[in-house]
Design an enzyme around this catalytic site. Structure first.
Site, PDB file in Angstrom:
ATOM      1  N   ASP A 191     -17.165   7.285  -0.651  1.00 13.42           N
ATOM      2  CA  ASP A 191     -15.825   7.208  -0.075  1.00 13.42           C
ATOM      3  C   ASP A 191     -15.528   8.587   0.518  1.00 13.42           C
ATOM      4  O   ASP A 191     -16.255   9.553   0.251  1.00 13.42           O
ATOM      5  CB  ASP A 191     -14.815   6.841  -1.189  1.00 13.42           C
ATOM      6  CG  ASP A 191     -13.398   6.624  -0.652  1.00 13.42           C
ATOM      7  OD1 ASP A 191     -13.213   6.512   0.572  1.00 13.42           O
ATOM      8  OD2 ASP A 191     -12.449   6.564  -1.485  1.00 13.42           O
TER       9      ASP A 191
ATOM     10  N   ARG B 251       0.879  -1.172   0.000  1.00 15.09           N
ATOM     11  CA  ARG B 251       0.000   0.000   0.000  1.00 15.09           C
ATOM     12  C   ARG B 251       0.916   1.222   0.000  1.00 15.09           C
ATOM     13  O   ARG B 251       1.716   1.412   0.913  1.00 15.09           O
ATOM     14  CB  ARG B 251      -0.898   0.005   1.236  1.00 15.09           C
ATOM     15  CG  ARG B 251      -1.550   1.361   1.464  1.00 15.09           C
ATOM     16  CD  ARG B 251      -2.629   1.322   2.502  1.00 15.09           C
ATOM     17  NE  ARG B 251      -3.819   0.655   1.988  1.00 15.09           N
ATOM     18  CZ  ARG B 251      -5.022   0.755   2.556  1.00 15.09           C
ATOM     19  NH1 ARG B 251      -5.191   1.469   3.657  1.00 15.09           N
ATOM     20  NH2 ARG B 251      -6.064   0.126   2.044  1.00 15.09           N
TER      21      ARG B 251
ATOM     22  N   CYS C 219     -16.374   1.975   1.282  1.00 11.86           N
ATOM     23  CA  CYS C 219     -15.189   1.141   1.498  1.00 11.86           C
ATOM     24  C   CYS C 219     -14.674   1.241   2.926  1.00 11.86           C
ATOM     25  O   CYS C 219     -13.986   0.339   3.392  1.00 11.86           O
ATOM     26  CB  CYS C 219     -14.093   1.516   0.502  1.00 11.86           C
ATOM     27  SG  CYS C 219     -13.630   3.255   0.580  1.00 11.86           S
TER      28      CYS C 219
ATOM     29  N   ARG D  54     -13.744  -8.381   2.296  1.00 10.21           N
ATOM     30  CA  ARG D  54     -12.332  -8.143   1.940  1.00 10.21           C
ATOM     31  C   ARG D  54     -11.537  -9.426   2.190  1.00 10.21           C
ATOM     32  O   ARG D  54     -10.682  -9.813   1.395  1.00 10.21           O
ATOM     33  CB  ARG D  54     -11.749  -7.003   2.794  1.00 10.21           C
ATOM     34  CG  ARG D  54     -12.261  -5.616   2.469  1.00 10.21           C
ATOM     35  CD  ARG D  54     -11.837  -5.163   1.097  1.00 10.21           C
ATOM     36  NE  ARG D  54     -10.380  -5.099   0.951  1.00 10.21           N
ATOM     37  CZ  ARG D  54      -9.601  -4.106   1.363  1.00 10.21           C
ATOM     38  NH1 ARG D  54     -10.146  -3.051   1.937  1.00 10.21           N
ATOM     39  NH2 ARG D  54      -8.291  -4.133   1.168  1.00 10.21           N
TER      40      ARG D  54
ATOM     41  N   HIS E 297      -7.627   0.908  -6.122  1.00  9.10           N
ATOM     42  CA  HIS E 297      -7.831   0.050  -4.942  1.00  9.10           C
ATOM     43  C   HIS E 297      -8.544  -1.227  -5.421  1.00  9.10           C
ATOM     44  O   HIS E 297      -9.711  -1.466  -5.104  1.00  9.10           O
ATOM     45  CB  HIS E 297      -8.657   0.798  -3.891  1.00  9.10           C
ATOM     46  CG  HIS E 297      -8.578   0.209  -2.520  1.00  9.10           C
ATOM     47  ND1 HIS E 297      -7.789  -0.880  -2.210  1.00  9.10           N
ATOM     48  CD2 HIS E 297      -9.199   0.560  -1.344  1.00  9.10           C
ATOM     49  CE1 HIS E 297      -7.925  -1.182  -0.932  1.00  9.10           C
ATOM     50  NE2 HIS E 297      -8.769  -0.320  -0.388  1.00  9.10           N
TER      51      HIS E 297
ATOM     52  N   GLN F 177     -10.362  -3.832  -2.963  1.00 10.22           N
ATOM     53  CA  GLN F 177     -11.654  -3.361  -2.461  1.00 10.22           C
ATOM     54  C   GLN F 177     -12.733  -3.537  -3.535  1.00 10.22           C
ATOM     55  O   GLN F 177     -13.842  -3.994  -3.254  1.00 10.22           O
ATOM     56  CB  GLN F 177     -11.551  -1.888  -2.055  1.00 10.22           C
ATOM     57  CG  GLN F 177     -12.836  -1.312  -1.500  1.00 10.22           C
ATOM     58  CD  GLN F 177     -13.176  -1.833  -0.113  1.00 10.22           C
ATOM     59  OE1 GLN F 177     -12.368  -1.731   0.800  1.00 10.22           O
ATOM     60  NE2 GLN F 177     -14.358  -2.390   0.057  1.00 10.22           N
TER      61      GLN F 177
HETATM   62  N1   CP Z   1     -11.136   0.030   2.822  1.00  9.22           N
HETATM   63  C1   CP Z   1      -9.847  -0.065   3.205  1.00  9.22           C
HETATM   64  O1   CP Z   1      -8.940  -0.335   2.414  1.00  9.22           O
HETATM   65  O2   CP Z   1      -9.638   0.118   4.531  1.00  9.22           O
HETATM   66  P1   CP Z   1      -8.240   0.312   5.257  1.00  9.22           P
HETATM   67  O3   CP Z   1      -7.692   1.640   4.826  1.00  9.22           O
HETATM   68  O4   CP Z   1      -8.573   0.268   6.719  1.00  9.22           O
HETATM   69  O5   CP Z   1      -7.323  -0.800   4.862  1.00  9.22           O
HETATM   70  N1  NVA Z   2      -9.880   6.938  -1.063  1.00  6.90           N
HETATM   71  C1  NVA Z   2      -9.476   6.470   0.246  1.00  6.90           C
HETATM   72  C2  NVA Z   2      -9.724   4.989   0.358  1.00  6.90           C
HETATM   73  C3  NVA Z   2      -9.374   4.410   1.706  1.00  6.90           C
HETATM   74  C4  NVA Z   2      -9.607   2.942   1.776  1.00  6.90           C
HETATM   75  C5  NVA Z   2      -8.011   6.810   0.464  1.00  6.90           C
HETATM   76  O1  NVA Z   2      -7.211   6.616  -0.449  1.00  6.90           O
HETATM   77  O2  NVA Z   2      -7.668   7.280   1.556  1.00  6.90           O
END
Ligand code: CP
Ligand code: NVA
Length: 318
Positions: free
Chosen positions: A237, A115, A277, A305, A142, A145
């Protein structure tokens, strides 16, 4: 408990899982099937250990609750092991190259989940690593997700094709992956967003072409009411994603008319489901009565997930 094995083939036919765009519509449906089989077996208490003795390295350069815990628990349930690697504590935080990191980690682990910020970093990691690389979120996408979300929609609605998903908010990483996922699944993806916060033009173009092939549709609206009209799924989101904290005040203002609340969801179908999400900011992108209301399936969504990612892990690493 008895150990079970599922008859399976390599669905993705590729080393990595970086973007929904790399998958065919058929790959997606097969992965969802595998996820459902793995989920059912787990629900029946059957042991399934295709990743016995395997390790997943998980690099996090951004915060996470769901991604970290679901990947770690998923590896454990599949008989393997996961290592949490904080970006700031790895030598990449002190300037070691992504390519060297990828080559070194490939000597120890059987897969890498990452990530991070720039999508190009994940692509570079995948290019240099000899083990599978999974995108656990970048500024651009993502995909884990989005795959889990299709699984949730399929379970709740019994189908994907022909459904309308209205995404209200920022044309961000989540919007990009969901748009492509819906297009590949033959759904109608409608985004309602302010003019300056549209999804990336190239991604929208690609998704539109993909949707056409699958009898789906991608539409972009600046009116949230227009986007949400007759939607089967209403999705949101955060307005400020990780890494955009300095823009928070500007974004709160830009998105103020894009809140999902009871008057907006009145334009959706009566039997709509609300998805997010997570993490959510109640009172910003969604009101408490909607996210905590009877049409919300956000925790079912979060649970999936685990199951969707177990399918990815098995497909790439077993
Ligand atoms: N939705 C999601 O990816 O959550 P986190 O940021 O907690 O991993
Ligand atoms: N768009 C958000 C998604 C988090 C799971 C971010 O990137 O912070």
């Amino acid at each position: 408990m008895k150990a079970v094995s599922l008859p399976r083939k390599n669905i993705l036919g590729q080393k990595d899982f970086l973007a929904i765009a790399d998958l065919s519509g058929e790959d997606i449906l097969e992965l969802l099937d595998l996820a459902k089989q793995i989920k059912t077996k787990h629900g029946m208490g059957e042991e399934y250990h295709p990743l016995k003795g395997k390790t997943l390295g998980m690099i996090f350069e951004k915060s996470s609750t769901r991604t970290r815990v679901s990947f770690e628990v998923g590896m454990f349930q599949l008989g393997g092991h996961a290592l949490f690697l904080s970006g700031s504590e790895l030598q990449i935080g002190r300037g070691e190259t992504i390519s060297d990191t990828a080559k070194v980690l490939s000597q120890y682990v059987d897969g890498i989940m990452i990530r991070t910020f720039e999508h190009s970093k994940v692509e570079e990691l995948a290019k240099s690593a000899t083990v599978p690389v999974i995108n656990g979120l970048t500024d651009l996408a993502h995909p884990c997700q989005a795959l889990a979300d299709l699984l949730t929609i399929q379970e709740k609605k019994g189908k994907l094709k022909g459904l309308k998903l209205a995404y209200i908010g920022d044309g961000n990483n989540m919007a990009h992956s969901l748009m492509m996922a819906c297009a590949k699944a033959g759904m109608h993806f409608a985004i309602g967003c302010p003019d300056g916060y549209r999804p990336e033009a190239q991604i929208s173009e690609n998704a539109k072409k993909e949707a056409e092939k699958n009898n789906g549709k991608v539409t972009i609206h600046t009116s949230p009411e227009e986007a949400i009209k007759d939607a089967d799924i209403v999705y949101s989101d955060v307005w400020t994603s990780m890494g955009q904290e300095k823009e928070n005040a500007i974004r709160l203002d830009a998105f103020k008319d894009y809140q999902i609340n009871s008057s907006l969801v009145a334009h959706a179908k009566k039997d709509f489901y609300f998805m997010h999400c997570l993490p959510a900011h109640r009172g910003e992108e969604v009101t408490e009565d909607v996210i905590d209301g009877s049409r919300s399936i956000v925790f079912h969504q979060a649970a999936n997930r685990l199951h969707a990612q177990k399918a990815i892990l098995v497909d790439l690493m077993a």
